[in-house]
Scaffold this motif. Structure first.
Motif, PDB file in Angstrom:
ATOM      1  N   ALA A   1     101.534  81.504  10.744  1.00 21.70           N
ATOM      2  CA  ALA A   1     101.247  82.351  11.914  1.00 21.70           C
ATOM      3  C   ALA A   1     100.186  81.658  12.770  1.00 21.70           C
ATOM      4  O   ALA A   1     100.310  81.589  13.993  1.00 21.70           O
ATOM      5  CB  ALA A   1     100.772  83.731  11.461  1.00 21.70           C
ATOM      6  N   GLY A   2      99.171  81.106  12.108  1.00 21.59           N
ATOM      7  CA  GLY A   2      98.125  80.377  12.828  1.00 21.59           C
ATOM      8  C   GLY A   2      98.648  79.131  13.513  1.00 21.59           C
ATOM      9  O   GLY A   2      98.225  78.793  14.626  1.00 21.59           O
ATOM     10  N   LEU A   3      99.562  78.423  12.859  1.00 17.04           N
ATOM     11  CA  LEU A   3     100.111  77.195  13.442  1.00 17.04           C
ATOM     12  C   LEU A   3     100.772  77.469  14.788  1.00 17.04           C
ATOM     13  O   LEU A   3     100.748  76.615  15.681  1.00 17.04           O
ATOM     14  CB  LEU A   3     101.118  76.552  12.488  1.00 17.04           C
ATOM     15  CG  LEU A   3     101.723  75.233  12.974  1.00 17.04           C
ATOM     16  CD1 LEU A   3     100.666  74.118  12.991  1.00 17.04           C
ATOM     17  CD2 LEU A   3     102.900  74.833  12.094  1.00 17.04           C
ATOM     18  N   THR A   4     101.337  78.652  14.968  1.00 11.34           N
ATOM     19  CA  THR A   4     102.014  78.963  16.225  1.00 11.34           C
ATOM     20  C   THR A   4     101.046  79.036  17.406  1.00 11.34           C
ATOM     21  O   THR A   4     101.493  79.102  18.552  1.00 11.34           O
ATOM     22  CB  THR A   4     102.795  80.294  16.148  1.00 11.34           C
ATOM     23  OG1 THR A   4     101.877  81.388  16.047  1.00 11.34           O
ATOM     24  CG2 THR A   4     103.790  80.298  15.007  1.00 11.34           C
ATOM     25  N   THR A   5      99.742  79.021  17.139  1.00  3.76           N
ATOM     26  CA  THR A   5      98.746  79.161  18.216  1.00  3.76           C
ATOM     27  C   THR A   5      98.083  77.845  18.602  1.00  3.76           C
ATOM     28  O   THR A   5      97.263  77.834  19.516  1.00  3.76           O
ATOM     29  CB  THR A   5      97.639  80.164  17.811  1.00  3.76           C
ATOM     30  OG1 THR A   5      96.840  79.602  16.770  1.00  3.76           O
ATOM     31  CG2 THR A   5      98.228  81.499  17.392  1.00  3.76           C
ATOM     32  N   VAL A   6      98.414  76.744  17.913  1.00  2.00           N
ATOM     33  CA  VAL A   6      97.755  75.466  18.206  1.00  2.00           C
ATOM     34  C   VAL A   6      98.736  74.504  18.881  1.00  2.00           C
ATOM     35  O   VAL A   6      99.954  74.658  18.737  1.00  2.00           O
ATOM     36  CB  VAL A   6      97.129  74.826  16.941  1.00  2.00           C
ATOM     37  CG1 VAL A   6      96.083  75.754  16.322  1.00  2.00           C
ATOM     38  CG2 VAL A   6      98.178  74.424  15.929  1.00  2.00           C
ATOM     39  N   PRO A   7      98.222  73.505  19.605  1.00  3.56           N
ATOM     40  CA  PRO A   7      99.113  72.536  20.257  1.00  3.56           C
ATOM     41  C   PRO A   7     100.001  71.800  19.255  1.00  3.56           C
ATOM     42  O   PRO A   7      99.678  71.686  18.067  1.00  3.56           O
ATOM     43  CB  PRO A   7      98.132  71.562  20.931  1.00  3.56           C
ATOM     44  CG  PRO A   7      96.852  72.323  21.074  1.00  3.56           C
ATOM     45  CD  PRO A   7      96.815  73.261  19.896  1.00  3.56           C
TER      46      PRO A   7
ATOM     47  N   GLY B   1     102.047  83.944  16.845  1.00  2.00           N
ATOM     48  CA  GLY B   1     101.051  84.723  16.104  1.00  2.00           C
ATOM     49  C   GLY B   1     101.582  85.451  14.888  1.00  2.00           C
ATOM     50  O   GLY B   1     100.865  86.271  14.302  1.00  2.00           O
ATOM     51  N   LEU B   2     102.816  85.173  14.457  1.00  7.37           N
ATOM     52  CA  LEU B   2     103.419  85.898  13.335  1.00  7.37           C
ATOM     53  C   LEU B   2     104.349  84.980  12.545  1.00  7.37           C
ATOM     54  O   LEU B   2     105.057  84.162  13.128  1.00  7.37           O
ATOM     55  CB  LEU B   2     104.228  87.085  13.866  1.00  7.37           C
ATOM     56  CG  LEU B   2     104.917  87.931  12.805  1.00  7.37           C
ATOM     57  CD1 LEU B   2     104.697  89.399  13.084  1.00  7.37           C
ATOM     58  CD2 LEU B   2     106.394  87.622  12.722  1.00  7.37           C
ATOM     59  N   CYS B   3     104.336  85.144  11.229  1.00  2.00           N
ATOM     60  CA  CYS B   3     105.263  84.414  10.371  1.00  2.00           C
ATOM     61  C   CYS B   3     105.571  85.266   9.145  1.00  2.00           C
ATOM     62  O   CYS B   3     104.665  85.857   8.544  1.00  2.00           O
ATOM     63  CB  CYS B   3     104.658  83.081   9.933  1.00  2.00           C
ATOM     64  SG  CYS B   3     105.782  82.101   8.903  1.00  2.00           S
TER      65      CYS B   3
ATOM     66  N   ALA C   1     105.859  88.087   2.601  1.00  2.00           N
ATOM     67  CA  ALA C   1     104.521  88.046   3.192  1.00  2.00           C
ATOM     68  C   ALA C   1     104.661  87.931   4.698  1.00  2.00           C
ATOM     69  O   ALA C   1     105.397  87.072   5.195  1.00  2.00           O
ATOM     70  CB  ALA C   1     103.742  86.861   2.648  1.00  2.00           C
ATOM     71  N   THR C   2     103.946  88.800   5.407  1.00  2.00           N
ATOM     72  CA  THR C   2     103.919  88.766   6.858  1.00  2.00           C
ATOM     73  C   THR C   2     102.523  88.388   7.305  1.00  2.00           C
ATOM     74  O   THR C   2     101.571  89.127   7.059  1.00  2.00           O
ATOM     75  CB  THR C   2     104.312  90.136   7.461  1.00  2.00           C
ATOM     76  OG1 THR C   2     105.619  90.480   6.980  1.00  2.00           O
ATOM     77  CG2 THR C   2     104.306  90.091   8.980  1.00  2.00           C
ATOM     78  N   GLY C   3     102.408  87.207   7.907  1.00  2.00           N
ATOM     79  CA  GLY C   3     101.122  86.730   8.412  1.00  2.00           C
ATOM     80  C   GLY C   3     100.983  87.058   9.888  1.00  2.00           C
ATOM     81  O   GLY C   3     101.938  86.921  10.653  1.00  2.00           O
TER      82      GLY C   3
END
Length: 143
Positions: A68-74, A33-35, A99-101
């Motif tokens: 950050a979003g990519l960390t939440t998908v398969p 959830g973070l990048c 930048a902190t997403g």
């Protein structure tokens, strides 16, 4: 998914980003959830008055929120931006941007993120630069 696996997954995707390579951006941190992504100051990222260009700032925020979003998908999925809205808070020269997403909400198809962009000067002083809200959708990975 362990953080090292997430980092490797995001790094592999990040390395495929021609724009990020061109701008010399780099991944700093990846967690669920973070990048965090950094962009050094150079003539590649400036506007006519030698400050960081809004397009470069927007791209940096988009990438941080997107990963950050990519960390939440398969693992067989990617994400793409549907929209984002950015507010520029101040202009800067020199140093680097970070930048902190953050994922606000990850649904099965739609993911909402935010990103905060800060400027870090040569002395390490941090200043707010921009804030963004973004909507992503998950799509099948094609590579």
């Amino acid at each position: 998914m362990p953080n090292e696996t997430l980092l490797n997954r995001v790094q592999q995707s990040f390395d495929r980003q021609g724009l990020m390579r061109h701008l010399d951006a780099r991944l700093v941190r990846v967690e669920p959830g973070l990048c965090v992504v950094a962009l050094p100051y150079s003539d590649k990222v400036t506007q006519q008055q030698a400050g960081f260009h809004g397009g470069a700032i927007g791209a940096l925020a988009d990438i941080a929120g997107g990963y950050a979003g990519l960390t939440t998908v398969p693992a067989d999925m990617e994400v793409v931006s549907v929209e984002y809205k950015i507010n520029f808070l101040a202009a800067f020269q020199g140093g680097e941007l970070r930048a902190t997403g953050h994922v606000v909400k990850a649904g099965r198809r739609v993911i909402v993120t935010t990103a905060e962009v800060i400027h870090i000067d040569a002395d390490g002083k941090e200043s707010a630069c921009a804030v963004m809200q973004q909507t992503l959708v998950s799509v099948p990975k094609t590579y």
